[in-house]
Design a protein around this motif. Structure first.
Motif, PDB file in Angstrom:
ATOM      1  N   MET A   8       0.838  -1.211   0.000  1.00 14.67           N
ATOM      2  CA  MET A   8       0.000   0.000   0.000  1.00 14.67           C
ATOM      3  C   MET A   8       0.864   1.250   0.000  1.00 14.67           C
ATOM      4  O   MET A   8       1.887   1.314   0.666  1.00 14.67           O
ATOM      5  CB  MET A   8      -0.893   0.021   1.246  1.00 14.67           C
ATOM      6  N   GLU A   9       0.401   2.209  -0.722  1.00  8.59           N
ATOM      7  CA  GLU A   9       1.131   3.478  -0.805  1.00  8.59           C
ATOM      8  C   GLU A   9       0.889   4.300   0.459  1.00  8.59           C
ATOM      9  O   GLU A   9      -0.207   4.299   1.014  1.00  8.59           O
ATOM     10  CB  GLU A   9       0.603   4.247  -2.018  1.00  8.59           C
ATOM     11  N   LYS A  10       1.924   5.002   0.879  1.00 12.40           N
ATOM     12  CA  LYS A  10       1.760   5.908   2.021  1.00 12.40           C
ATOM     13  C   LYS A  10       1.070   7.183   1.560  1.00 12.40           C
ATOM     14  O   LYS A  10       1.485   7.805   0.604  1.00 12.40           O
ATOM     15  CB  LYS A  10       3.141   6.298   2.569  1.00 12.40           C
ATOM     16  N   MET A  11       0.017   7.547   2.255  1.00  9.78           N
ATOM     17  CA  MET A  11      -0.662   8.807   1.941  1.00  9.78           C
ATOM     18  C   MET A  11      -0.106   9.944   2.773  1.00  9.78           C
ATOM     19  O   MET A  11       0.128  11.031   2.269  1.00  9.78           O
ATOM     20  CB  MET A  11      -2.158   8.678   2.235  1.00  9.78           C
ATOM     21  N   VAL A  12       0.027   9.645   4.068  1.00  8.98           N
ATOM     22  CA  VAL A  12       0.479  10.669   5.008  1.00  8.98           C
ATOM     23  C   VAL A  12       1.625  10.101   5.811  1.00  8.98           C
ATOM     24  O   VAL A  12       1.522   8.982   6.333  1.00  8.98           O
ATOM     25  CB  VAL A  12      -0.675  11.055   5.970  1.00  8.98           C
ATOM     26  N   SER A  13       2.711  10.838   5.905  1.00 10.90           N
ATOM     27  CA  SER A  13       3.782  10.456   6.802  1.00 10.90           C
ATOM     28  C   SER A  13       4.260  11.716   7.535  1.00 10.90           C
ATOM     29  O   SER A  13       4.905  12.580   6.941  1.00 10.90           O
ATOM     30  CB  SER A  13       4.920   9.814   6.003  1.00 10.90           C
ATOM     31  N   LEU A  14       3.877  11.791   8.804  1.00 13.16           N
ATOM     32  CA  LEU A  14       4.311  12.897   9.655  1.00 13.16           C
ATOM     33  C   LEU A  14       5.449  12.373  10.501  1.00 13.16           C
ATOM     34  O   LEU A  14       5.334  11.297  11.098  1.00 13.16           O
ATOM     35  CB  LEU A  14       3.190  13.357  10.582  1.00 13.16           C
ATOM     36  N   GLN A  15       6.535  13.143  10.552  1.00 13.90           N
ATOM     37  CA  GLN A  15       7.660  12.715  11.382  1.00 13.90           C
ATOM     38  C   GLN A  15       8.114  13.815  12.306  1.00 13.90           C
ATOM     39  O   GLN A  15       8.570  14.869  11.850  1.00 13.90           O
ATOM     40  CB  GLN A  15       8.818  12.273  10.488  1.00 13.90           C
ATOM     41  N   ASN A  16       7.939  13.576  13.592  1.00 15.77           N
ATOM     42  CA  ASN A  16       8.442  14.483  14.643  1.00 15.77           C
ATOM     43  C   ASN A  16       7.957  15.920  14.454  1.00 15.77           C
ATOM     44  O   ASN A  16       8.742  16.865  14.506  1.00 15.77           O
ATOM     45  CB  ASN A  16       9.979  14.443  14.682  1.00 15.77           C
ATOM     46  N   ILE A  17       6.655  16.047  14.232  1.00 10.98           N
ATOM     47  CA  ILE A  17       6.085  17.380  13.994  1.00 10.98           C
ATOM     48  C   ILE A  17       5.917  18.126  15.312  1.00 10.98           C
ATOM     49  O   ILE A  17       5.337  17.609  16.279  1.00 10.98           O
ATOM     50  CB  ILE A  17       4.698  17.260  13.309  1.00 10.98           C
ATOM     51  N   VAL A  18       6.431  19.336  15.336  1.00 15.74           N
ATOM     52  CA  VAL A  18       6.243  20.255  16.469  1.00 15.74           C
ATOM     53  C   VAL A  18       5.560  21.500  15.923  1.00 15.74           C
ATOM     54  O   VAL A  18       5.949  22.020  14.869  1.00 15.74           O
ATOM     55  CB  VAL A  18       7.595  20.634  17.116  1.00 15.74           C
ATOM     56  N   LYS A  19       4.516  21.933  16.643  1.00 11.10           N
ATOM     57  CA  LYS A  19       3.785  23.130  16.195  1.00 11.10           C
ATOM     58  C   LYS A  19       3.490  24.006  17.403  1.00 11.10           C
ATOM     59  O   LYS A  19       2.988  23.529  18.424  1.00 11.10           O
ATOM     60  CB  LYS A  19       2.470  22.690  15.539  1.00 11.10           C
ATOM     61  N   SER A  20       3.840  25.286  17.292  1.00 12.86           N
ATOM     62  CA  SER A  20       3.519  26.200  18.386  1.00 12.86           C
ATOM     63  C   SER A  20       2.827  27.426  17.828  1.00 12.86           C
ATOM     64  O   SER A  20       2.875  27.690  16.626  1.00 12.86           O
ATOM     65  CB  SER A  20       4.793  26.586  19.134  1.00 12.86           C
ATOM     66  N   TYR A  21       2.158  28.145  18.717  1.00  9.35           N
ATOM     67  CA  TYR A  21       1.548  29.418  18.347  1.00  9.35           C
ATOM     68  C   TYR A  21       2.330  30.542  19.026  1.00  9.35           C
ATOM     69  O   TYR A  21       2.738  30.393  20.184  1.00  9.35           O
ATOM     70  CB  TYR A  21       0.084  29.466  18.786  1.00  9.35           C
ATOM     71  N   PRO A  22       2.502  31.655  18.329  1.00 11.67           N
ATOM     72  CA  PRO A  22       3.169  32.803  18.954  1.00 11.67           C
ATOM     73  C   PRO A  22       2.303  33.381  20.067  1.00 11.67           C
ATOM     74  O   PRO A  22       1.087  33.433  19.955  1.00 11.67           O
ATOM     75  CB  PRO A  22       3.319  33.807  17.806  1.00 11.67           C
ATOM     76  N   MET A  23       2.968  33.765  21.154  1.00 15.60           N
ATOM     77  CA  MET A  23       2.238  34.288  22.310  1.00 15.60           C
ATOM     78  C   MET A  23       2.506  35.776  22.521  1.00 15.60           C
ATOM     79  O   MET A  23       2.136  36.348  23.542  1.00 15.60           O
ATOM     80  CB  MET A  23       2.674  33.538  23.583  1.00 15.60           C
ATOM     81  N   GLY A  24       3.211  36.414  21.575  1.00 15.21           N
ATOM     82  CA  GLY A  24       3.599  37.812  21.765  1.00 15.21           C
ATOM     83  C   GLY A  24       4.954  37.887  22.456  1.00 15.21           C
ATOM     84  O   GLY A  24       5.391  36.919  23.091  1.00 15.21           O
ATOM     85  N   ARG A  25       5.615  39.006  22.325  1.00 15.95           N
ATOM     86  CA  ARG A  25       6.946  39.249  22.904  1.00 15.95           C
ATOM     87  C   ARG A  25       7.916  38.113  22.558  1.00 15.95           C
ATOM     88  O   ARG A  25       8.771  37.738  23.372  1.00 15.95           O
ATOM     89  CB  ARG A  25       6.862  39.412  24.425  1.00 15.95           C
ATOM     90  N   GLY A  26       7.718  37.538  21.379  1.00 10.86           N
ATOM     91  CA  GLY A  26       8.644  36.511  20.909  1.00 10.86           C
ATOM     92  C   GLY A  26       8.468  35.165  21.591  1.00 10.86           C
ATOM     93  O   GLY A  26       9.197  34.216  21.278  1.00 10.86           O
ATOM     94  N   GLU A  27       7.518  35.062  22.500  1.00  9.02           N
ATOM     95  CA  GLU A  27       7.322  33.771  23.172  1.00  9.02           C
ATOM     96  C   GLU A  27       6.389  32.889  22.365  1.00  9.02           C
ATOM     97  O   GLU A  27       5.567  33.368  21.586  1.00  9.02           O
ATOM     98  CB  GLU A  27       6.754  34.000  24.581  1.00  9.02           C
ATOM     99  N   LYS A  28       6.547  31.570  22.592  1.00 13.98           N
ATOM    100  CA  LYS A  28       5.727  30.614  21.847  1.00 13.98           C
ATOM    101  C   LYS A  28       5.115  29.606  22.805  1.00 13.98           C
ATOM    102  O   LYS A  28       5.712  29.254  23.818  1.00 13.98           O
ATOM    103  CB  LYS A  28       6.596  29.852  20.836  1.00 13.98           C
ATOM    104  N   LEU A  29       3.927  29.141  22.444  1.00 16.28           N
ATOM    105  CA  LEU A  29       3.290  28.083  23.218  1.00 16.28           C
ATOM    106  C   LEU A  29       3.240  26.842  22.340  1.00 16.28           C
ATOM    107  O   LEU A  29       2.603  26.846  21.275  1.00 16.28           O
ATOM    108  CB  LEU A  29       1.868  28.510  23.617  1.00 16.28           C
ATOM    109  N   GLU A  30       3.937  25.787  22.758  1.00 13.69           N
ATOM    110  CA  GLU A  30       3.986  24.569  21.948  1.00 13.69           C
ATOM    111  C   GLU A  30       2.702  23.771  22.152  1.00 13.69           C
ATOM    112  O   GLU A  30       2.342  23.460  23.297  1.00 13.69           O
ATOM    113  CB  GLU A  30       5.206  23.729  22.335  1.00 13.69           C
TER     114      GLU A  30
END
Ligand SMILES: Nc1ncnc2c1ncn2[C@@H]1O[C@H](COP(=O)(O)OP(=O)(O)O)[C@@H](O)[C@H]1O
Ligand SMILES: [Mg+2]
Length: 231
Positions: A1-23
Motif C-alpha cells: 500500500m502506498e503511504k498517503m500521510v507520513s508525519l515525522q516528529n512534527i512540532v507546532k507552536s503558536y506565537p504568544m507575543g513578545r517573541g514567546e511561543k506556546l507549543e
C-alpha cells in the motif's frame, strides 16, 4: 500500500507575543496508508484541530517532516501548498462551512472552479457525486433550506468532487443528532469501502469506533494503540 500521510516528529507552536511561543503539538509521528479509515480521538483542547490544519496543509509547523502523497510539505512554498491542498485534500467540518448565499450546486462545484474548470464542465463532473449523495433534488436550494444532515452531505459532496487523495473530517457529526450522525458515519464507511482514504478527528469514542484504526491525542501528544485498548 502506498503511504498517503507520513508525519515525522512534527512540532507546532503558536506565537504568544513578545517573541514567546506556546507549543501545542509535541513530536507527532503518524503514518496513514492509502485506503485506511483512521480516527484521531482526543478531548477538547488536545490539539485535534491544530493537527488537522497541519495534515490539511492549512497551517505550517515549526519542525519535523511531512510527506503527503509524495509531496514534501515542509519544503513547499505557500503557493505550492495551496495547489496541493486543493488537489489532495477534501475537507469536511463540523459546521459544514457552506456559503449561505450560494446554491447547493454552487457550493459543491467550488473546488472545481478554483482549479480553473468552466461552470459547465464542473457541473457535469460533479453530477455523479451529487446523485450518489442523494442531493439531485436539492441542487437549486440554499444550504439554509436543508436539514443538518443534508448540509453535511453537501459538504461531503464538495469534499469529493475534486477526487482528493484524502478525506479529512473534523468532528463531522458534532453538529448532528445521533441518528443523522450515524447515517453520516455509514456514508464514511461506504466511501472508505469505495477506496477513499479517510482521516476523521473526533472527541467521541462511539464515532471513532467506526474507523478501522484509532489513535489518541492527549495534550498535543499522539498515542498509537489497537482498538481493543479503547475504553
Ligand atoms: N490560533 C491559536 N493561537 C493560540 N493558541 C491556539 C490557537 N489555536 C488553538 N490554540 C490552542 O491550542 C490548543 C489546542 O487547540 P485545538 O487544536 O483547537 O484543540 P481541539 O481541536 O482538540 O479542541 C488549545 O489550548 C488552544 O487554546
Ligand atoms: Mg477542534
Amino acid at each position: 500500500m502506498e503511504k498517503m500521510v507520513s508525519l515525522q516528529n512534527i512540532v507546532k507552536s503558536y506565537p504568544m507575543g513578545r517573541g514567546e511561543k506556546l507549543e501545542i503539538l509535541h513530536d507527532i509521528s503518524l503514518t496513514v496508508e492509502e485506503g485506511e479509515f483512521l480516527a484521531i480521538l482526543g478531548p477538547s483542547g488536545s490539539g485535534k484541530s491544530t493537527l488537522m490544519n497541519v495534515i490539511g496543509c492549512m497551517d505550517r509547523f515549526d519542525t519535523g517532516e511531512y510527506l503527503l502523497h509524495g509531496h514534501a510539505i515542509h519544503q513547499c512554498s505557500d503557493k505550492e501548498l495551496t495547489a496541493i491542498r486543493n488537489q489532495e485534500i477534501g475537507f469536511i467540518f463540523q459546521k459544514y462551512h457552506l456559503i449561505g448565499t450560494y446554491t447547493v450546486l454552487q457550493n459543491i462545484i467550488m473546488p472545481l472552479l478554483l482549479r480553473g474548470m468552466s461552470q459547465k464542465e464542473a457541473e457535469q463532473a460533479a453530477m455523479p457525486t451529487i446523485e450518489m449523495l442523494g442531493l439531485g433534488q436539492r441542487i437549486r436550494h440554499k444550504p439554509g433550506e436543508l436539514s443538518g444532515g443534508q448540509q453535511q452531505r453537501v459538504s461531503i459532496a464538495r469534499a469529493l468532487v475534486g477526487k482528493p487523495s484524502i478525506l479529512l473530517a473534523d468532528e463531522p457529526t458534532g453538529a448532528l443528532d445521533q441518528n443523522t450522525g450515524r447515517e453520516v458515519m455509514r456514508l464514511f464507511e461506504q466511501l472508505n469501502q469505495m477506496g477513499h482514504t479517510v482521516i476523521m478527528i473526533t472527541h467521541d469514542l462511539g464515532i471513532a469506533r467506526h474507523a478501522h484504526r484509532v489513535v489518541r491525542i492527549v495534550d498535543g501528544r499522539l498515542y498509537q494503540q489497537g482498538e481493543d485498548h479503547l475504553s
